[in-house]
Design a protein around this motif. Structure first.
Motif, short mmCIF file in Angstrom:
data_model
loop_
_atom_site.label_atom_id
_atom_site.label_comp_id
_atom_site.label_asym_id
_atom_site.label_seq_id
_atom_site.Cartn_x
_atom_site.Cartn_y
_atom_site.Cartn_z
N ALA A 4 -2.32 -7.93 -1.02
CA ALA A 4 -2.19 -6.70 -0.84
C ALA A 4 -2.88 -6.21 -2.05
CB ALA A 4 -0.65 -6.13 -1.02
N GLU A 5 -3.33 -4.93 -1.88
CA GLU A 5 -4.25 -4.27 -2.81
C GLU A 5 -3.91 -2.61 -3.26
OE1 GLU A 5 -8.30 -4.11 -1.55
OE2 GLU A 5 -7.74 -2.70 0.17
N VAL A 6 -3.95 -2.28 -4.21
CA VAL A 6 -3.44 -0.77 -4.46
C VAL A 6 -4.75 -0.03 -4.61
CG1 VAL A 6 -2.39 0.54 -6.33
CG2 VAL A 6 -1.43 -1.84 -5.70
N PHE A 11 -10.33 3.80 -5.01
CA PHE A 11 -10.72 2.87 -6.11
C PHE A 11 -9.73 1.71 -5.97
CE2 PHE A 11 -10.45 0.85 -10.45
CZ PHE A 11 -11.44 0.45 -10.47
N THR A 12 -10.07 0.64 -5.75
CA THR A 12 -9.25 -0.50 -5.68
C THR A 12 -8.80 -0.82 -7.10
OG1 THR A 12 -10.13 -1.69 -3.83
CG2 THR A 12 -8.70 -2.95 -5.19
N GLU A 13 -7.50 -0.51 -7.50
CA GLU A 13 -6.78 -0.33 -8.69
C GLU A 13 -6.51 -1.92 -9.12
OE1 GLU A 13 -3.78 2.00 -11.25
OE2 GLU A 13 -3.61 2.07 -9.14
N CYS A 14 -5.72 -2.54 -8.31
CA CYS A 14 -5.36 -3.82 -8.49
C CYS A 14 -4.88 -4.56 -7.20
CB CYS A 14 -4.01 -3.78 -9.35
SG CYS A 14 -2.53 -3.04 -8.89
N ALA A 293 3.93 0.39 6.90
CA ALA A 293 2.64 -0.71 6.63
C ALA A 293 1.89 -0.19 5.20
CB ALA A 293 1.77 -0.20 7.91
N ALA A 294 2.10 1.11 4.58
CA ALA A 294 1.40 1.39 3.50
C ALA A 294 2.35 2.14 2.63
CB ALA A 294 0.17 2.31 3.95
N VAL A 295 2.31 1.78 1.45
CA VAL A 295 3.36 2.42 0.47
C VAL A 295 2.65 3.41 -0.46
CG1 VAL A 295 4.91 1.84 -1.64
CG2 VAL A 295 4.74 0.06 -0.04
N PRO A 296 3.07 4.70 -0.57
CA PRO A 296 2.18 5.78 -1.29
C PRO A 296 2.36 5.31 -2.64
CG PRO A 296 4.00 6.62 0.29
CD PRO A 296 4.12 5.30 0.29
N VAL A 297 1.05 5.74 -3.28
CA VAL A 297 0.82 5.75 -4.79
C VAL A 297 0.86 7.26 -5.12
CG1 VAL A 297 -0.59 5.18 -6.56
CG2 VAL A 297 -0.32 3.53 -4.85
N GLU A 306 -2.64 4.38 -2.10
CA GLU A 306 -1.42 3.72 -1.31
C GLU A 306 -1.67 2.20 -1.56
OE1 GLU A 306 -2.40 4.18 2.78
OE2 GLU A 306 -4.14 3.01 2.93
N VAL A 307 -0.43 1.40 -1.49
CA VAL A 307 -0.35 -0.10 -1.47
C VAL A 307 -0.46 -0.50 0.04
CG1 VAL A 307 0.93 -2.15 -2.25
CG2 VAL A 307 1.08 0.19 -3.39
#
Length: 311
Positions: A4-6, A11-14, A293-297, A306-307
């Motif tokens: 998974a990515e954040v 921008f891909t944060e982590c 399916a996606a977790v909000p940031v 999102e994650v």
């Protein structure tokens, strides 16, 4: 393996690494990523398997729904606390017999209410109090000692370990101490998935099926209002779900398959996107999965990213 990515503002944060395995209805591996055969601690995902061990050792409950609480990680809402007390009272015990740590409710609104009313942490509100109440009730049925029921050498824990070993189909690689102080058993993700498949595919009169059926019938007792396990079992027909600390999640659906995953850094927020990716590989795509399916940031109270699964 990156699962998974954040992504924040494009921008891909982590990224989150881990392992995931998808089994078909026959128990064969149809998709995998990362180490799915090495041992890991499933944490609270062990609980439904442990409940089977209690039932085999003579646990009897006044209400079958009690098994959902015993198998769950509840939010400490009033109906959870009341049921845990009833399990103890039926066994002739009070909450003083519990040996789990003291805690406030997991649900923020209930936690705030307890504090506003001048209350504080208590064992009965700890999210594992249902499991501990079940363990104590099993000890009462067998006239086993109560003070050390958490000890891995106690007859209760030996019986539970034997049941878990049989259900997952491989030896327990290690026995640790879970956050609640009770033993937790290490085995592979693949074994965890197959263990849950055995619960949902067991004959209707079996202890395994009884655990699966009561959890699916009362998912709020397994987790709580708005919890992911509650949403999954309410929204996907036949699905059995149980999450665990440190980024563990397992689900099984009869005649469909199972998914088990572990996020290496323990991030709970990455579990649902990866789980949804696994379920869709089995052809499962209920509306609730789109929601998960996606977790909000959030940033400043607003959604800024999102994650999401990369696997």
């Amino acid at each position: 393996m990156i699962l998974a990515e954040v992504v924040r503002s494009g921008f891909t944060e982590c990224v989150h690494e881990g392992a995931v395995v998808v089994l078909d209805a026959a128990g064969a591996v149809v998709a995998e990523a990362g180490d799915v055969t090495g041992p890991m601690f499933p944490r609270s995902s062990n609980k439904p398997l442990q409940t089977v061990g209690m039932l085999r050792s003579g646990l009897r409950t006044a209400d079958p729904a009690d098994l959902a609480l015993i198998s769950g990680s509840h939010y400490g809402e009033p109906f959870h606390v009341a049921r845990a007390r009833r399990i103890l009272e039926t066994a002739g015990l009070t909450e003083d017999a519990l040996r789990c740590p003291e805690a406030l409710p997991s649900l923020e609104s209930e936690r705030d209410l307890v504090l506003r009313e001048g209350g504080g942490p208590s064992r009965i509100r700890m999210n594992c109090s249902g499991k501990h109440a079940g363990m104590l009730a099993t000890c009462v049925e067998n006239d086993w000692p109560l003070d050390d029921y958490r000890d891995a050498k106690h007859p209760l824990q030996a019986a539970i370990a034997a049941a878990v070993t049989e259900l997952v189909g491989e030896p327990i690689a290690a026995t640790g101490i879970d956050g609640c102080g009770a033993p937790v058993f290490a085995f592979s993700l693949t074994a965890l998935a197959r263990g849950f498949q055995r619960l949902v595919a067991a004959p209707p009169t079996s202890f395994e099926r009884l655990v699966a059926d009561t959890m699916r019938a009362d998912p709020e007792l397994v987790a709580g209002t708005g919890a992911e396990d509650t949403l999954l079992m309410s929204g996907v027909p036949g699905l059995l779900a149980k999450g665990g600390a440190e980024g563990v999640q397992v689900v099984a659906i009869p005649e469909v398959g199972a998914v088990a995953l572990k996020i290496s850094d323990g991030a709970m927020r990455a579990r649902m996107p990866v789980l949804v990716s696994g379920l869709r590989r089995l052809g499962v795509d209920e509306p609730v999965l789109t929601r998960l399916a996606a977790v909000p940031v959030l940033g400043g109270g607003n959604e800024v990213g999102e994650v999401r699964a990369t696997w």
